[in-house]
Scaffold this motif. Structure first.
Motif, PDB file in Angstrom:
ATOM      1  N   PHE A 106       0.864  -1.181   0.000  1.00 18.08           N
ATOM      2  CA  PHE A 106       0.000   0.000   0.000  1.00 18.08           C
ATOM      3  C   PHE A 106       0.902   1.233   0.000  1.00 18.08           C
ATOM      4  CE2 PHE A 106      -2.188  -3.548   1.753  1.00 18.08           C
ATOM      5  CZ  PHE A 106      -3.497  -3.425   1.326  1.00 18.08           C
ATOM      6  N   PHE A 107       0.890   1.969  -1.117  1.00 19.43           N
ATOM      7  CA  PHE A 107       1.862   3.050  -1.298  1.00 19.43           C
ATOM      8  C   PHE A 107       1.205   4.268  -1.925  1.00 19.43           C
ATOM      9  CE2 PHE A 107       3.714  -1.053  -2.748  1.00 19.43           C
ATOM     10  CZ  PHE A 107       4.435  -1.354  -1.608  1.00 19.43           C
ATOM     11  N   ALA A 108       1.868   5.405  -1.738  1.00 30.49           N
ATOM     12  CA  ALA A 108       1.532   6.575  -2.539  1.00 30.49           C
ATOM     13  C   ALA A 108       2.125   6.390  -3.926  1.00 30.49           C
ATOM     14  CB  ALA A 108       2.085   7.836  -1.897  1.00 30.49           C
ATOM     15  N   THR A 120      -2.216   0.246  -8.823  1.00 33.42           N
ATOM     16  CA  THR A 120      -3.618   0.448  -9.139  1.00 33.42           C
ATOM     17  C   THR A 120      -3.877   1.950  -9.210  1.00 33.42           C
ATOM     18  OG1 THR A 120      -4.358   0.618  -6.838  1.00 33.42           O
ATOM     19  CG2 THR A 120      -4.168  -1.601  -7.774  1.00 33.42           C
ATOM     20  N   ALA A 121      -5.104   2.323  -9.555  1.00 36.98           N
ATOM     21  CA  ALA A 121      -5.539   3.691  -9.322  1.00 36.98           C
ATOM     22  C   ALA A 121      -5.630   3.903  -7.805  1.00 36.98           C
ATOM     23  CB  ALA A 121      -6.888   3.935  -9.980  1.00 36.98           C
ATOM     24  N   PRO A 122      -5.616   5.140  -7.337  1.00 38.07           N
ATOM     25  CA  PRO A 122      -5.694   5.366  -5.890  1.00 38.07           C
ATOM     26  C   PRO A 122      -7.031   4.934  -5.306  1.00 38.07           C
ATOM     27  CG  PRO A 122      -5.882   7.441  -7.078  1.00 38.07           C
ATOM     28  CD  PRO A 122      -5.509   6.407  -8.086  1.00 38.07           C
ATOM     29  N   TYR A 123      -6.988   4.495  -4.055  1.00 38.61           N
ATOM     30  CA  TYR A 123      -8.221   4.189  -3.338  1.00 38.61           C
ATOM     31  C   TYR A 123      -8.532   5.242  -2.285  1.00 38.61           C
ATOM     32  CZ  TYR A 123      -5.059   2.209   0.201  1.00 38.61           C
ATOM     33  OH  TYR A 123      -4.044   2.030   1.122  1.00 38.61           O
ATOM     34  N   VAL A 124      -7.510   5.993  -1.852  1.00 36.98           N
ATOM     35  CA  VAL A 124      -7.682   7.050  -0.857  1.00 36.98           C
ATOM     36  C   VAL A 124      -6.812   8.243  -1.265  1.00 36.98           C
ATOM     37  CG1 VAL A 124      -7.022   7.718   1.501  1.00 36.98           C
ATOM     38  CG2 VAL A 124      -8.363   5.667   1.148  1.00 36.98           C
ATOM     39  N   LEU A 125      -7.323   9.445  -1.010  1.00 40.13           N
ATOM     40  CA  LEU A 125      -6.573  10.673  -1.233  1.00 40.13           C
ATOM     41  C   LEU A 125      -6.277  11.326   0.119  1.00 40.13           C
ATOM     42  CD1 LEU A 125      -8.610  12.183  -4.219  1.00 40.13           C
ATOM     43  CD2 LEU A 125      -6.593  10.687  -4.313  1.00 40.13           C
ATOM     44  N   ARG A 216      -2.739  22.899   1.050  1.00 42.28           N
ATOM     45  CA  ARG A 216      -1.901  21.708   0.917  1.00 42.28           C
ATOM     46  C   ARG A 216      -0.900  21.938  -0.203  1.00 42.28           C
ATOM     47  NH1 ARG A 216      -7.141  18.570  -1.567  1.00 42.28           N
ATOM     48  NH2 ARG A 216      -6.883  19.242  -3.739  1.00 42.28           N
ATOM     49  N   PHE A 217       0.234  21.256  -0.118  1.00 38.34           N
ATOM     50  CA  PHE A 217       1.209  21.370  -1.202  1.00 38.34           C
ATOM     51  C   PHE A 217       1.118  20.189  -2.164  1.00 38.34           C
ATOM     52  CE2 PHE A 217       3.645  19.146   2.129  1.00 38.34           C
ATOM     53  CZ  PHE A 217       4.189  18.081   1.417  1.00 38.34           C
ATOM     54  N   MET A 218       0.413  19.150  -1.789  1.00 41.38           N
ATOM     55  CA  MET A 218       0.216  18.017  -2.680  1.00 41.38           C
ATOM     56  C   MET A 218      -0.954  17.183  -2.189  1.00 41.38           C
ATOM     57  SD  MET A 218       3.163  15.188  -1.615  1.00 41.38           S
ATOM     58  CE  MET A 218       2.592  14.045  -2.860  1.00 41.38           C
ATOM     59  N   VAL A 219      -1.522  16.395  -3.100  1.00 40.26           N
ATOM     60  CA  VAL A 219      -2.494  15.376  -2.731  1.00 40.26           C
ATOM     61  C   VAL A 219      -1.811  14.031  -2.909  1.00 40.26           C
ATOM     62  CG1 VAL A 219      -4.691  14.278  -3.279  1.00 40.26           C
ATOM     63  CG2 VAL A 219      -4.480  16.758  -3.378  1.00 40.26           C
ATOM     64  N   ILE A 220      -1.745  13.270  -1.841  1.00 41.84           N
ATOM     65  CA  ILE A 220      -1.087  11.967  -1.861  1.00 41.84           C
ATOM     66  C   ILE A 220      -2.105  10.929  -2.332  1.00 41.84           C
ATOM     67  CG2 ILE A 220       0.106  10.239  -0.462  1.00 41.84           C
ATOM     68  CD1 ILE A 220       0.862  12.598   1.435  1.00 41.84           C
ATOM     69  N   GLN A 221      -1.790  10.268  -3.419  1.00 34.92           N
ATOM     70  CA  GLN A 221      -2.675   9.247  -3.981  1.00 34.92           C
ATOM     71  C   GLN A 221      -2.239   7.878  -3.479  1.00 34.92           C
ATOM     72  OE1 GLN A 221      -2.039  10.201  -8.215  1.00 34.92           O
ATOM     73  NE2 GLN A 221      -4.152  10.901  -8.266  1.00 34.92           N
ATOM     74  N   GLN A 222      -2.973   7.360  -2.514  1.00 33.22           N
ATOM     75  CA  GLN A 222      -2.647   6.067  -1.926  1.00 33.22           C
ATOM     76  C   GLN A 222      -3.255   4.947  -2.763  1.00 33.22           C
ATOM     77  OE1 GLN A 222      -0.750   5.130   0.626  1.00 33.22           O
ATOM     78  NE2 GLN A 222      -0.122   7.188   1.206  1.00 33.22           N
ATOM     79  N   ALA A 223      -2.404   4.024  -3.193  1.00 35.49           N
ATOM     80  CA  ALA A 223      -2.832   2.939  -4.074  1.00 35.49           C
ATOM     81  C   ALA A 223      -2.289   1.615  -3.559  1.00 35.49           C
ATOM     82  CB  ALA A 223      -2.333   3.198  -5.498  1.00 35.49           C
ATOM     83  N   VAL A 265     -12.233   8.877   0.005  1.00 31.99           N
ATOM     84  CA  VAL A 265     -12.177   7.811  -0.990  1.00 31.99           C
ATOM     85  C   VAL A 265     -11.895   8.430  -2.350  1.00 31.99           C
ATOM     86  CG1 VAL A 265     -13.459   5.935  -2.092  1.00 31.99           C
ATOM     87  CG2 VAL A 265     -13.820   6.446   0.332  1.00 31.99           C
ATOM     88  N   ALA A 266     -10.937   7.860  -3.068  1.00 35.70           N
ATOM     89  CA  ALA A 266     -10.592   8.378  -4.388  1.00 35.70           C
ATOM     90  C   ALA A 266     -11.729   8.124  -5.376  1.00 35.70           C
ATOM     91  CB  ALA A 266      -9.308   7.715  -4.885  1.00 35.70           C
ATOM     92  N   PRO A 267     -11.868   8.992  -6.375  1.00 37.34           N
ATOM     93  CA  PRO A 267     -12.905   8.742  -7.385  1.00 37.34           C
ATOM     94  C   PRO A 267     -12.590   7.523  -8.231  1.00 37.34           C
ATOM     95  CG  PRO A 267     -11.512  10.590  -8.030  1.00 37.34           C
ATOM     96  CD  PRO A 267     -11.119  10.223  -6.626  1.00 37.34           C
ATOM     97  N   ALA A 268     -13.583   7.052  -8.950  1.00 34.89           N
ATOM     98  CA  ALA A 268     -13.384   5.894  -9.829  1.00 34.89           C
ATOM     99  C   ALA A 268     -12.319   6.205 -10.872  1.00 34.89           C
ATOM    100  CB  ALA A 268     -14.705   5.543 -10.519  1.00 34.89           C
ATOM    101  N   ALA A 269     -11.558   5.191 -11.221  1.00 28.11           N
ATOM    102  CA  ALA A 269     -10.507   5.353 -12.221  1.00 28.11           C
ATOM    103  C   ALA A 269     -11.111   5.630 -13.583  1.00 28.11           C
ATOM    104  CB  ALA A 269      -9.635   4.107 -12.285  1.00 28.11           C
ATOM    105  N   GLN A 270     -10.412   6.432 -14.369  1.00 22.91           N
ATOM    106  CA  GLN A 270     -10.843   6.695 -15.741  1.00 22.91           C
ATOM    107  C   GLN A 270     -10.420   5.529 -16.619  1.00 22.91           C
ATOM    108  OE1 GLN A 270     -12.687   9.476 -16.563  1.00 22.91           O
ATOM    109  NE2 GLN A 270     -12.688   9.760 -14.341  1.00 22.91           N
ATOM    110  N   THR A 271     -11.341   4.956 -17.362  1.00 22.81           N
ATOM    111  CA  THR A 271     -11.014   3.821 -18.224  1.00 22.81           C
ATOM    112  C   THR A 271     -11.193   4.185 -19.686  1.00 22.81           C
ATOM    113  OG1 THR A 271     -13.294   3.003 -18.086  1.00 22.81           O
ATOM    114  CG2 THR A 271     -11.720   2.199 -16.442  1.00 22.81           C
TER     115      THR A 271
END
Length: 271
Positions: A106-108, A120-125, A216-223, A265-271
């Motif tokens: 589980f990483f940014a 993966t796409a992020p699950y949490v921001l 904030r200086f960044m949004v961390i995308q946890q995937a 919760v991160a939004p759905a991934a764009q496909t």
């Protein structure tokens, strides 16, 4: 010291999650897919305890939190047991998955980490923020990257990797653990501390004389991620799994269950 915790997964009769853009009913849980995720017969999950939003030690000393809940759910869908290896830093957790000593982590999301890990796409921001002393002249994020400013970060963390690329004038100073960023910032009399908003807010609440800069200086995308050599089938399965636990409310429920604030919760991934 790294501790490994072996836990028998709840075996679920549920269908496997859908492939990244396929209906769930089209997926089958093949033996090759199970072997790709769990070549030892057990899903080995690498847990980063350096991010308190997603993982922590329980009173019994075992890892707990959102990441652990998601790993258990993945193991249940794969119909294999799960074992956790807990690390105090993101860098060690990344290294373990990259070297295939663990099967998932589980990483940014970060390009450098992506060299050996299929994300993966992020699950949490999660928000990355700055902390300064009350007496500091700094009042906004865009004032931080100036000559003479020194920024304390947790070595190998998502915000370390981001700031290493983005900071042009300030100096980045690193401490081994993300949990000790504010302590090291104060001890070494630096100008700025950088970290996950929730961790900095908790540190500020018990540390007189400091404040967070607005925004904030960044949004961390946890995937989630797995070693790239495990192949496209496993990578697509994991991406589909993450989309499924977001869409179903599983991630939102885990955040609520663990009392997590400052993450969404991160939004759905764009496909």
């Amino acid at each position: 010291m790294v501790r490994v915790f072996c836990i028998q997964s709840r075996i679920s009769p549920r269908r496997a999650p859908r492939a990244f853009n396929q209906p769930m009913e089209a997926m089958t849980l093949s033996s090759t897919l199970q072997d790709a995720f769990a070549p030892t017969g057990t899903l080995r999950a690498s847990i980063n305890l350096g991010n308190p939003i997603l993982a922590h030690r329980t009173d019994s000393g075992e890892p707990g939190g959102v990441s652990v809940d998601i790993a258990r759910e993945l193991a249940a869908r794969l119909r294999v047991p799960v074992a956790f290896t807990a690390f105090e830093t993101a860098a060690k957790s990344v290294e373990t998955v990259t070297n295939e000593a663990a099967d998932v982590g589980f990483f940014a999301i970060d390009p450098l980490r992506g060299a050996g890990i299929a994300f993966t796409a992020p699950y949490v921001l999660i928000e990355g923020c700055y902390l300064v002393r009350d007496a500091s002249p700094l009042v906004s994020n865009d004032e931080v990257d100036r000559e003479g400013n020194r920024i304390m970060v947790g070595q190998g963390s998502a915000y370390d990797l981001f700031l290493t690329r983005e900071i042009k004038h300030a100096q980045i100073v690193r401490t081994e653990l993300s949990q000790t960023v504010v302590e090291a910032f104060l001890r070494d009399n630096l100008e700025v501390a950088a970290g996950v908003k929730q961790q900095l807010e908790a540190d500020a609440a018990r540390t007189p004389g400091v404040r967070l800069l607005d925004g904030r200086f960044m949004v961390i995308q946890q995937a989630m991620g797995l070693p790239k050599p495990r192949g496209d089938e496993a990578a697509n399965f994991l991406r589909a799994f993450v989309e499924d636990v977001k869409r179903s409310g599983f991630v939102a429920d885990a955040l609520a269950r663990h009392g997590i604030k400052g993450a969404s919760v991160a939004p759905a991934a764009q496909t």
